[in-house]
Write a protein that holds these residues in place. Sequence first.
Motif, PDB file in Angstrom:
ATOM      1  N   HIS A   1      69.101  40.828  93.679  1.00 34.57           N
ATOM      2  CA  HIS A   1      70.419  40.580  94.262  1.00 34.57           C
ATOM      3  C   HIS A   1      71.531  40.719  93.215  1.00 34.57           C
ATOM      4  CE1 HIS A   1      73.537  38.494  96.668  1.00 34.57           C
ATOM      5  NE2 HIS A   1      73.844  37.903  95.519  1.00 34.57           N
TER       6      HIS A   1
ATOM      7  N   PHE B   1      72.149  44.375  91.902  1.00 33.59           N
ATOM      8  CA  PHE B   1      72.821  45.170  92.928  1.00 33.59           C
ATOM      9  C   PHE B   1      74.281  44.743  93.058  1.00 33.59           C
ATOM     10  CE2 PHE B   1      74.044  46.475  97.160  1.00 33.59           C
ATOM     11  CZ  PHE B   1      73.420  47.706  97.332  1.00 33.59           C
ATOM     12  N   ALA B   2      74.520  43.427  93.055  1.00 32.17           N
ATOM     13  CA  ALA B   2      75.885  42.917  93.196  1.00 32.17           C
ATOM     14  C   ALA B   2      76.764  43.364  92.038  1.00 32.17           C
ATOM     15  CB  ALA B   2      75.863  41.393  93.286  1.00 32.17           C
TER      16      ALA B   2
ATOM     17  N   VAL C   1      77.618  47.138  92.369  1.00 34.75           N
ATOM     18  CA  VAL C   1      78.589  47.359  93.447  1.00 34.75           C
ATOM     19  C   VAL C   1      79.969  46.855  93.028  1.00 34.75           C
ATOM     20  CG1 VAL C   1      79.229  46.669  95.791  1.00 34.75           C
ATOM     21  CG2 VAL C   1      76.883  47.388  95.295  1.00 34.75           C
TER      22      VAL C   1
ATOM     23  N   TRP D   1      74.772  53.393  96.634  1.00 34.59           N
ATOM     24  CA  TRP D   1      74.460  51.998  96.956  1.00 34.59           C
ATOM     25  C   TRP D   1      74.529  51.760  98.455  1.00 34.59           C
ATOM     26  CZ3 TRP D   1      72.081  50.133  93.083  1.00 34.59           C
ATOM     27  CH2 TRP D   1      72.428  50.510  91.783  1.00 34.59           C
TER      28      TRP D   1
ATOM     29  N   ALA E   1      71.543  50.322 100.716  1.00 30.05           N
ATOM     30  CA  ALA E   1      71.756  49.166 101.593  1.00 30.05           C
ATOM     31  C   ALA E   1      71.336  49.450 103.030  1.00 30.05           C
ATOM     32  CB  ALA E   1      73.220  48.741 101.541  1.00 30.05           C
TER      33      ALA E   1
ATOM     34  N   LEU F   1      66.527  45.303 100.367  1.00 26.26           N
ATOM     35  CA  LEU F   1      67.371  44.205  99.904  1.00 26.26           C
ATOM     36  C   LEU F   1      67.061  42.966 100.729  1.00 26.26           C
ATOM     37  CD1 LEU F   1      70.740  46.154  99.594  1.00 26.26           C
ATOM     38  CD2 LEU F   1      69.453  45.204  97.676  1.00 26.26           C
TER      39      LEU F   1
ATOM     40  N   TRP G   1      75.012  43.621 102.586  1.00 25.99           N
ATOM     41  CA  TRP G   1      75.345  44.558 101.519  1.00 25.99           C
ATOM     42  C   TRP G   1      75.821  45.899 102.070  1.00 25.99           C
ATOM     43  CZ3 TRP G   1      76.780  42.980  97.204  1.00 25.99           C
ATOM     44  CH2 TRP G   1      76.200  41.867  96.600  1.00 25.99           C
TER      45      TRP G   1
ATOM     46  N   ARG H   1      79.353  45.313 102.789  1.00 25.88           N
ATOM     47  CA  ARG H   1      80.136  45.251 101.544  1.00 25.88           C
ATOM     48  C   ARG H   1      80.350  46.661 100.966  1.00 25.88           C
ATOM     49  NH1 ARG H   1      80.552  42.164  96.722  1.00 25.88           N
ATOM     50  NH2 ARG H   1      82.231  43.182  95.545  1.00 25.88           N
TER      51      ARG H   1
END
Length: 827
Positions: free
Chosen positions: A398, A401-402, A405, A428, A432, A438, A444, A447
Amino acid sequence: MTRIDRPRVTAVLGPTNTGKTHLAIERMCAHSSGMIGFPLRLLAREVYDRVVAIKGRERVALITGEERIVPPDARWFLCTAESMPLQRDVAFVALDEAQLGADAERGHVFTDRLLRARGREETMILGSEALRPVLRALIPDVEIVERPRFSTLSYAGAKKLSRLPRRSAIVAFSAEEVYATAEMLRRLRGGAAVVMGALSPRTRNAQVAMFQAGEVDYLVATDAIGMGLNLDVGHVAFAGLSKFDGQRRRRLTVAEMAQIAGRAGRHQRDGTFGGLVAEGPDAFDPEEIAAIEAHRFPRLDWLYWRDGEPDLSSVDALIASLTRRPDHERLRAAPEAIDLKVLKRLVEDPAVRASARGKVARLWAACGIPDFAKLGIDPHARFVGRIFGYLAQGYIPHQWFADEVARLDRTEGDVETIAGRIAAIRSWAYIAQRPDWLADPQAWAARALAIEERLSDALHASLTQRFVDKRTTALAKKIGGGVGELPVEIDAQGEVTIDTHAIGRLEGFRFVVAPDARAADKRLLLATAEKRLAGERRRRARALVASDDAAFALTAEGEIAADGLIVARLARGASLARPQVALDSALDCLDPAVRGEVATRLRAWLDAAIARALPSVAALAEAARAKDAGPALRSVAGAMEAGAGFAARLSLREAIEALTPDNRRWLRRHGVTLGALDLFDPRLLKPGAQAWRRALLAAAGTPAGDALPPPGAVTLPRGAPGAIPVLGYRALGAQAVRIDLVERIARAAHDAREKAGKTPFAPDATLAVSIGLQPATIARLMAELGFRAAAPVEGAARYVWQGRPRARRVAPAPDNAFAALAQWGRG
């Protein structure tokens, strides 16, 4: 190879602008459910919006690599070809641009869908007429329907970018070419919209909306517009006819040319196509033009194929099935695509092979991540390897990836920077969209989509700012109403405005359009200026005529300036002292009578200025034409006028000997020195006079060097700027000496000779040394003055007069004479 043949497989074939996509949409909407596969995400999004308007958002799905909108009750699916969910049972299935089965990179996907994607009740294959033979061979019971083009497509020849008609699309084949063309159109025509396959749908739609609404009249695009995007284009211009296809740079096929050119025209409105160059490799051949106009293209005899349901039992089985050759004569094994290249590169690592045991499907799915950023095989393989490393353990972390992004959630930067972030966020977004990669894929995905939309808005704004001049566009619309209606104002600094829009400056008499105005506007603005600025120009001309002499000046380039503004230049006239006054082209806007008044005023100033700066030249010009001056004086005066007050004596020897005492007195009275080597007026050696002399010589066509000599210089290195005869410097050995100093040395030498009589004499070297003459220069000067070196006495050089100077015809002095002169120079 698997092939499922069901009833009612229809192939709708024909050129572009035949309404094939529209027909497929109608047929799908007539069924209880349906699916269409498209070649581009942009096209899938465009048709999705159209079907949503018909069926409602809760019934329509959009599935692409980076975007997935699937309502629970979705029944109609718009997808990219790669993302078609073939496991779904739907009544209608269509595949658009099926001829892409011959594409080296993606062809195997379209061939697989052509063979396996079937609707429960109806299947429709849309494509080019070139597909006919291969379709007959692969699907024997296919029903082929021909769709003729609704309008005529014709070749309009090659046109420069500045002469393209409104509502034109210019097609280039790289982002660099697209940006360069759009930038040029901004300068020439006020701007252009930009459409590329790499743009997000949101950016592309915003750009197209500008074009469709008429905010800009031109569209610059890659060949993405050839894939069914519906645009109101009247003419398609090719910036080139070759592109890089991922392997090499090659010329477009005729079918590719036609696919793109076919975007011109809409429904029953005719269209045209052409190029930007008439000759060379980027020009159309007559055979290509004829084929495009008649829609005749080479038939496709085969398509690329790769197993659409590969064996996932092991890595080796997967690679074997992906590289297996087809069992049909009309199919060819697909070239190694990037996903297979990445797979082979990764499984070279024993650790990856070990991790892939029991997870081959997961590894193959990771290899399918597109290289949106065009990183190349090695960087992309490393990226995919890292993704699979996480997937082999469960989920992508998590926090990692966060962080990745969040790093892209910035909208500052130029077009290229923002476009790069969009390409990165697409990767990304693709990740997602995978349901089991994920922990919270939906959040995501939302997002990533939100970031892409923000970046898309920023990219649209950046593209618009860079490639569209809204001020000029808005102004052009007002100009279209008639120049006579425009309120033109000029402030004290010459700034010209129309309806508060600054359009340029009136610099003297020349209207200079604002540099950010486009070329088409410049013509209109110049027309406006001609009509509305005439009164201001006339007022300025009257003020110029009434100006004092102090307002005028001669520039170093031989131009006449009035209060710093160039208004005329000197040109060849009847004589050197009487040059013509050629008015600057900026004054062409004046009435002939007013121009005549300006020319008369400048002529009067010029005559007075020449008389002040070069009094002897003006007097010599009169004497050269005076009948009572006598032939000898006229010859001398004419030669000196031609040299702007200087002349070599040798060529005038006979005329000088024929001068009467009155002639000589007249010359002395006007400042002329009859020197031993040159005739000159010493006053003309001053910097101010030299500038006028150089300007007059240049106007008469006499080369006068690129620069004036430094003020006060009496000797210069030979070849130095200004060290030339016409500017008063005589070359003597390695030095050039000012002619008035040459004359002073000559007089001193002759004075010493007269005192010595016929015996050798030793001249005083003080003067020569004081002005910096080198021994070799002194030796050459004495030889040109007519002296012969005699044997030195006690180290001092002595000379003997040998008769009338023969200038440069005298042979160089012997070495012992130079040695003696060197002793004289030191003594």
